[in-house]
Scaffold this motif. Structure first.
Motif, PDB file in Angstrom:
ATOM      1  N   UNK A 110       0.863  -1.222   0.123  1.00 14.84           N
ATOM      2  CA  UNK A 110      -0.003  -0.112  -0.134  1.00 14.84           C
ATOM      3  C   UNK A 110       0.801   1.232   0.024  1.00 14.84           C
ATOM      4  N   UNK A 111       1.993   1.366  -0.426  1.00 10.63           N
ATOM      5  CA  UNK A 111       2.868   2.371  -0.524  1.00 10.63           C
ATOM      6  C   UNK A 111       2.714   3.108  -1.712  1.00 10.63           C
ATOM      7  N   UNK A 112       2.835   4.267  -1.815  1.00 14.11           N
ATOM      8  CA  UNK A 112       2.896   4.822  -3.325  1.00 14.11           C
ATOM      9  C   UNK A 112       3.887   4.472  -4.203  1.00 14.11           C
ATOM     10  N   UNK A 113       3.435   4.401  -5.357  1.00 15.55           N
ATOM     11  CA  UNK A 113       4.369   4.013  -6.331  1.00 15.55           C
ATOM     12  C   UNK A 113       3.966   4.926  -7.852  1.00 15.55           C
ATOM     13  N   UNK A 114       5.284   5.042  -8.300  1.00 16.31           N
ATOM     14  CA  UNK A 114       5.172   6.129  -9.379  1.00 16.31           C
ATOM     15  C   UNK A 114       5.158   5.237 -10.722  1.00 16.31           C
ATOM     16  N   UNK A 115       4.582   5.546 -11.738  1.00 16.58           N
ATOM     17  CA  UNK A 115       4.652   4.950 -13.038  1.00 16.58           C
ATOM     18  C   UNK A 115       5.152   6.022 -13.989  1.00 16.58           C
ATOM     19  N   UNK A 116       5.970   5.625 -14.863  1.00 16.17           N
ATOM     20  CA  UNK A 116       6.285   6.772 -15.869  1.00 16.17           C
ATOM     21  C   UNK A 116       5.810   6.641 -17.142  1.00 16.17           C
ATOM     22  N   UNK A 117       5.077   7.570 -17.663  1.00 21.37           N
ATOM     23  CA  UNK A 117       4.545   7.343 -18.966  1.00 21.37           C
ATOM     24  C   UNK A 117       5.434   8.303 -19.938  1.00 21.37           C
ATOM     25  N   UNK A 118       6.011   7.817 -20.800  1.00 30.38           N
ATOM     26  CA  UNK A 118       6.607   8.728 -21.970  1.00 30.38           C
ATOM     27  C   UNK A 118       5.807   8.678 -23.353  1.00 30.38           C
ATOM     28  N   UNK A 119       5.815   9.996 -23.751  1.00 34.62           N
ATOM     29  CA  UNK A 119       5.133   9.921 -24.988  1.00 34.62           C
ATOM     30  C   UNK A 119       5.860  10.760 -25.999  1.00 34.62           C
ATOM     31  N   UNK A 120       5.463  10.327 -27.324  1.00 36.92           N
ATOM     32  CA  UNK A 120       6.266  11.016 -28.575  1.00 36.92           C
ATOM     33  C   UNK A 120       5.279  12.248 -28.708  1.00 36.92           C
ATOM     34  N   UNK A 121       5.751  13.482 -28.563  1.00 34.01           N
ATOM     35  CA  UNK A 121       4.942  14.419 -28.871  1.00 34.01           C
ATOM     36  C   UNK A 121       4.729  15.156 -30.195  1.00 34.01           C
ATOM     37  N   UNK A 122       5.270  14.513 -31.141  1.00 35.21           N
ATOM     38  CA  UNK A 122       5.332  14.942 -32.453  1.00 35.21           C
ATOM     39  C   UNK A 122       3.992  15.081 -33.053  1.00 35.21           C
ATOM     40  N   UNK A 123       3.057  14.314 -32.848  1.00 33.36           N
ATOM     41  CA  UNK A 123       1.677  14.691 -33.199  1.00 33.36           C
ATOM     42  C   UNK A 123       1.031  14.774 -32.003  1.00 33.36           C
ATOM     43  N   UNK A 124       0.867  16.262 -31.434  1.00 29.85           N
ATOM     44  CA  UNK A 124       0.440  16.722 -30.296  1.00 29.85           C
ATOM     45  C   UNK A 124      -0.935  16.274 -29.821  1.00 29.85           C
ATOM     46  N   UNK A 125      -1.764  16.273 -30.829  1.00 24.96           N
ATOM     47  CA  UNK A 125      -3.001  16.006 -30.695  1.00 24.96           C
ATOM     48  C   UNK A 125      -3.507  14.525 -30.222  1.00 24.96           C
ATOM     49  N   UNK A 126      -2.973  13.667 -31.038  1.00 24.79           N
ATOM     50  CA  UNK A 126      -3.046  12.303 -31.089  1.00 24.79           C
ATOM     51  C   UNK A 126      -2.273  12.017 -29.777  1.00 24.79           C
ATOM     52  N   UNK A 127      -1.107  12.624 -29.284  1.00 23.00           N
ATOM     53  CA  UNK A 127      -0.501  12.062 -28.065  1.00 23.00           C
ATOM     54  C   UNK A 127      -1.285  12.716 -26.786  1.00 23.00           C
ATOM     55  N   UNK A 128      -1.942  13.700 -27.001  1.00 20.36           N
ATOM     56  CA  UNK A 128      -2.674  14.236 -25.714  1.00 20.36           C
ATOM     57  C   UNK A 128      -3.924  13.260 -25.460  1.00 20.36           C
ATOM     58  N   UNK A 129      -4.426  13.013 -26.713  1.00 18.76           N
ATOM     59  CA  UNK A 129      -5.421  12.127 -26.526  1.00 18.76           C
ATOM     60  C   UNK A 129      -5.122  10.466 -25.885  1.00 18.76           C
ATOM     61  N   UNK A 130      -3.970  10.042 -26.457  1.00 22.88           N
ATOM     62  CA  UNK A 130      -3.366   9.026 -25.824  1.00 22.88           C
ATOM     63  C   UNK A 130      -3.029   9.151 -24.468  1.00 22.88           C
ATOM     64  N   UNK A 131      -2.207  10.201 -24.096  1.00 23.52           N
ATOM     65  CA  UNK A 131      -2.045  10.374 -22.694  1.00 23.52           C
ATOM     66  C   UNK A 131      -3.278  10.395 -21.853  1.00 23.52           C
ATOM     67  N   UNK A 132      -4.433  10.724 -22.256  1.00 20.72           N
ATOM     68  CA  UNK A 132      -5.527  11.044 -21.555  1.00 20.72           C
ATOM     69  C   UNK A 132      -6.057   9.797 -21.553  1.00 20.72           C
ATOM     70  N   UNK A 133      -5.948   8.668 -22.275  1.00 22.28           N
ATOM     71  CA  UNK A 133      -6.452   7.246 -22.331  1.00 22.28           C
ATOM     72  C   UNK A 133      -5.792   6.516 -21.113  1.00 22.28           C
ATOM     73  N   UNK A 134      -4.175   6.762 -21.284  1.00 21.16           N
ATOM     74  CA  UNK A 134      -3.479   5.995 -20.345  1.00 21.16           C
ATOM     75  C   UNK A 134      -3.683   6.468 -19.268  1.00 21.16           C
ATOM     76  N   UNK A 135      -3.972   7.695 -18.542  1.00 21.90           N
ATOM     77  CA  UNK A 135      -4.134   8.070 -17.466  1.00 21.90           C
ATOM     78  C   UNK A 135      -5.336   7.566 -16.804  1.00 21.90           C
ATOM     79  N   UNK A 136      -6.450   7.670 -17.741  1.00 20.27           N
ATOM     80  CA  UNK A 136      -7.645   7.326 -17.166  1.00 20.27           C
ATOM     81  C   UNK A 136      -7.562   5.441 -16.976  1.00 20.27           C
ATOM     82  N   UNK A 137      -6.790   5.132 -17.952  1.00 23.79           N
ATOM     83  CA  UNK A 137      -6.821   3.483 -17.873  1.00 23.79           C
ATOM     84  C   UNK A 137      -5.909   3.111 -16.360  1.00 23.79           C
ATOM     85  N   UNK A 138      -5.124   3.999 -16.003  1.00 20.72           N
ATOM     86  CA  UNK A 138      -4.224   3.574 -14.719  1.00 20.72           C
ATOM     87  C   UNK A 138      -5.147   3.749 -13.625  1.00 20.72           C
TER      88      UNK A 138
END
Lengths: 372, 321
Positions: A110-138
């Motif tokens: 039950x101790x806090x743990x950090x997950x790191x998400x690295x994203x390719x920002x060259x297509x910022x729109x898709x990435x933002x959307x993808x990061x949103x999905x990843x965040x909500x999934x986690x």
């Protein structure tokens, strides 16, 4: 009588011209199908690479979550964060997820743990959307774990209570928004280009000069082109609407009759524009260029099809009022998605009708029988 | 309508058309009598088509007047269009329509009623020799047939006046001859025909011709009349092995006014009708030219045409100097 002959002749020519048939019937369906799939801002199957430093049942369970999600496809699992660089650089993965060593133990303790998400920002729109999905999934996964842990310890109210309501497009399917727009776009491209060729083709063939030495009136010439292409446009409206409703399952919440009626007013505008271009051009090539570069492209950019009009500078916003596509986009989206009727859409309908009438009058005025 | 208007199908007075600085038609006046075949001759760019386009109401004159069938073309171009037929060198037909469909289309545009259209359709098919080809697409027709179909479509409404702008361009000689027989027949039936051409053999078949050069009318009359410019100036036709050398030597003779090349032959215009063709030939032989044949010939329209252009150019140089 003369008009009937003109329309008859136009259909005969159309029947003899297989390429024209392709432009009119086949191209809209192909384009709608392609655009229906391509013109979407949903992000699906984002390639993700996972650096699993833990290799525990817990980390595999998290990775499995990503794999079963339709938003992500896990393309590979590596051991260290350094290994993901190559995947991102080559574009094999858009997003990388790093699970640190000790993740599984941390979950249990039950101790806090950090997950790191690295994203390719060259297509910022898709990435933002993808990061949103990843965040909500986690986030969802974390909530579930907490719930499971607390269930074991006894019932406890959920800590987070977020409720988002989405109207008109509850699935947030961007294609529901895009496809009615594609209908408007296709009608513009097909009918304006077709009409732009219509009179100038006869100029090239020399038949326009032949018609100019007959008692044929200018408006008869223009209306003689308008009617057959109007019929063709109507066929396109039915075809494209059918594909939208039956293939892409876009809901048609409003009245089909109203949609057809509005489409006819809109097509009056696009045909009038095409015919006007035809009267000011000397060759078909010139007409095509004029149509594409001076009219169609700016119209599409400024119509609100791609960029929201609200975000445009004030001056440009005023300019958008000169674009019939702008009004028709409001109308088709309104009829398809909101199911609204003429009581709300009449200002758009009136603006389009006025625009069409003015441009048609210009086309008639421009089609001289006698060169000055 | 005045008596003069009925006698003349077309009356042109000081007709001028400018395109910017360029004067395409410069102060041209002529009359065409009813039922006449009037030939409009000139080289490319001389102003033939521009004149015809003004008379058909396709182009506004810059100045001057023209009446066609008694109607002022400038003021009332649309009324003229009911009375005229027009066929251009492009034989403008709808390529993707069949022979029959083209006829029905133009018949409809001219507002022919069904019964009259059927009758005219038969006439045109017959006249153009298109029987059996009614369902052929216009684009698949050979030149001569296209040309005759275009003529047929232009006369469906039985116009009193017919304008033909280089109607025989790009058509084989047999088709050309056939076409001119049709023109003769129309003229006989009372149709006034104004035809432009640069085939001078065709011009011989016209009742009267007008020669236009650099936008100006250079000569006008029956073919016989315009040939009168050679009265007292006999033309000697010489066939020699070295035509170019022969021309140079001829030019040097005092009796010779000028020479021009006609195919492989040389035409020499003599200043003095007393000089015989044989005398000219003898003098050439004396200078070492192998003369194969020599004869005094009647002037052709081509001789007239070249002569008119020469004199027009000389006059232009004179005024410029």
């Amino acid at each position: 009588m003369r008009l009937r002959r003109l329309v008859w002749k136009e259909f005969l020519e159309l029947r003899q011209n297989p390429r024209l048939f392709g432009i009119v019937i086949v191209a809209p369906i192909i384009q709608l199908t392609m655009l229906g799939y391509a013109a979407t801002t949903d992000v699906k199957d984002v390639p993700i690479v996972v650096a699993d430093g833990d290799r525990s049942p817990e980390s595999r369970s998290l990775i499995a979550r990503f794999d079963v999600s339709r938003n992500f496809t896990v393309i590979d699992t590596v051991t260290t964060v350094a290994d993901v660089d190559g995947y991102l650089q080559r574009g094999r993965a858009w997003v990388a997820l790093a699970i640190p060593q000790g993740y599984g133990a941390a979950i249990h303790s039950g101790t806090p743990v950090a997950l790191q998400v690295v994203a390719d920002g060259s297509d910022s729109n898709s990435t933002t959307v993808a990061l949103g999905y990843a965040t909500s999934l986690i986030g969802g996964y974390a909530e579930e774990l907490t719930a499971r842990a607390s269930a074991a310890a006894g019932p406890r109210p959920a800590a987070i209570d977020t409720r988002i309501r989405i109207w008109f497009n509850p699935q947030l399917e961007s294609r529901f928004f895009m496809i009615p727009g594609v209908l408007a776009l296709l009608l513009l491209l097909v009918t304006a280009n077709l009409a732009a060729m219509a009179i100038v083709r006869e100029k090239e063939l020399g038949t326009l000069e032949q018609l100019n030495v007959t008692p044929l009136r200018r408006w008869e010439l223009i209306v003689g082109k308008l009617l057959p292409y109007g019929v063709i446009a109507l066929i396109d409206v039915f075809l494209v609407t059918a594909v939208a409703v039956f293939w892409f399952e876009v809901p048609l919440r409003g009245s089909l009759t109203l949609l057809i009626a509005m489409s006819l007013i809109y097509v009056l505008c696009t045909l009038a524009l095409g015919l006007f271009i035809s009267t000011v051009s000397d060759t078909q090539q010139q007409a095509m260029m004029t149509a594409t570069f001076f009219f169609l492209t700016p119209m599409i950019y400024l119509s609100g099809f791609i960029f929201p009009i609200e975000n445009m500078p004030r001056v440009i916003q005023y300019a958008t009022y000169l674009i019939p596509l702008r009004y028709f986009l409001v109308i088709v989206r309104g009829i398809f998605l909101k199911g609204i009727g003429l009581e709300l859409l009449w200002p758009q309908a009136a603006a389009m009708a006025a625009w069409g009438a003015v441009v048609l009058a210009l086309a008639v005025a421009r089609s001289r029988k006698t060169t000055g | 309508m005045s008596a003069a208007a009925t006698a003349n199908a077309i009356e042109v007075r000081q007709l001028t058309r400018r395109f910017g600085q360029f004067v395409a038609v410069d102060d041209v006046s002529f009359d065409v009598r009813t039922g006449e075949i009037f030939g409009f001759l000139g080289s490319n760019g001389a102003g033939k088509s521009t004149t015809i386009r003004m008379l058909c109401g396709l182009l506004q004159p810059t100045s001057g007047t023209a009446t066609v069938g008694g109607i002022d073309v400038r003021r009332n171009p649309e009324s003229v269009k009911v009375r005229i037929g027009y066929m251009s060198q492009r034989f403008s037909l709808y390529e993707l329509l069949t022979v029959d469909q083209n006829i029905r289309f133009f018949g409809g545009i001219y507002g022919l009623a069904e019964a009259r259209l059927a009758e005219r359709r038969r006439f045109v098919i017959d006249m153009a020799g298109l029987a059996g080809r009614e369902t052929t697409l216009a684009r698949d027709l050979a030149g001569g047939w296209r040309q005759r179909l275009a003529l047929g479509c232009a006369i469906l409404h039985e116009p009193a006046i017919l304008f033909l702008d280089e109607p025989t361009g790009g058509v084989d000689p047999i088709s050309r001859r056939q076409f001119w027989r049709l023109i003769d027949a129309l003229s006989q039936a009372g149709v006034t025909v104004l035809v432009t051409t640069h085939y001078l053999d065709e011009a011989e078949r016209c009742h009267r011709v007008a020669l236009i050069h650099a936008g100006r009318l250079a000569a006008m009359g029956t073919p016989t009349e315009v040939k009168q410019v050679f009265a007292g100036r006999p033309i000697v036709e010489i066939r020699a092995d070295q035509a170019v050398d022969a021309m140079r030597l001829l030019e040097a003779m005092p009796a010779v006014e000028k020479t021009s090349l006609f195919g492989t032959a040389v035409h020499a215009v003599l200043r003095d009708p007393a000089v015989s063709a044989d005398a000219v030939a003898d003098r050439l032989r004396a200078q070492g030219i192998q003369v194969e044949a020599v004869a005094t010939v009647a002037p052709s329209l081509e001789d007239v045409f070249l002569d008119v252009i020469d004199r027009a150019n000389a006059a232009a140089r004179g005024t410029a100097a």
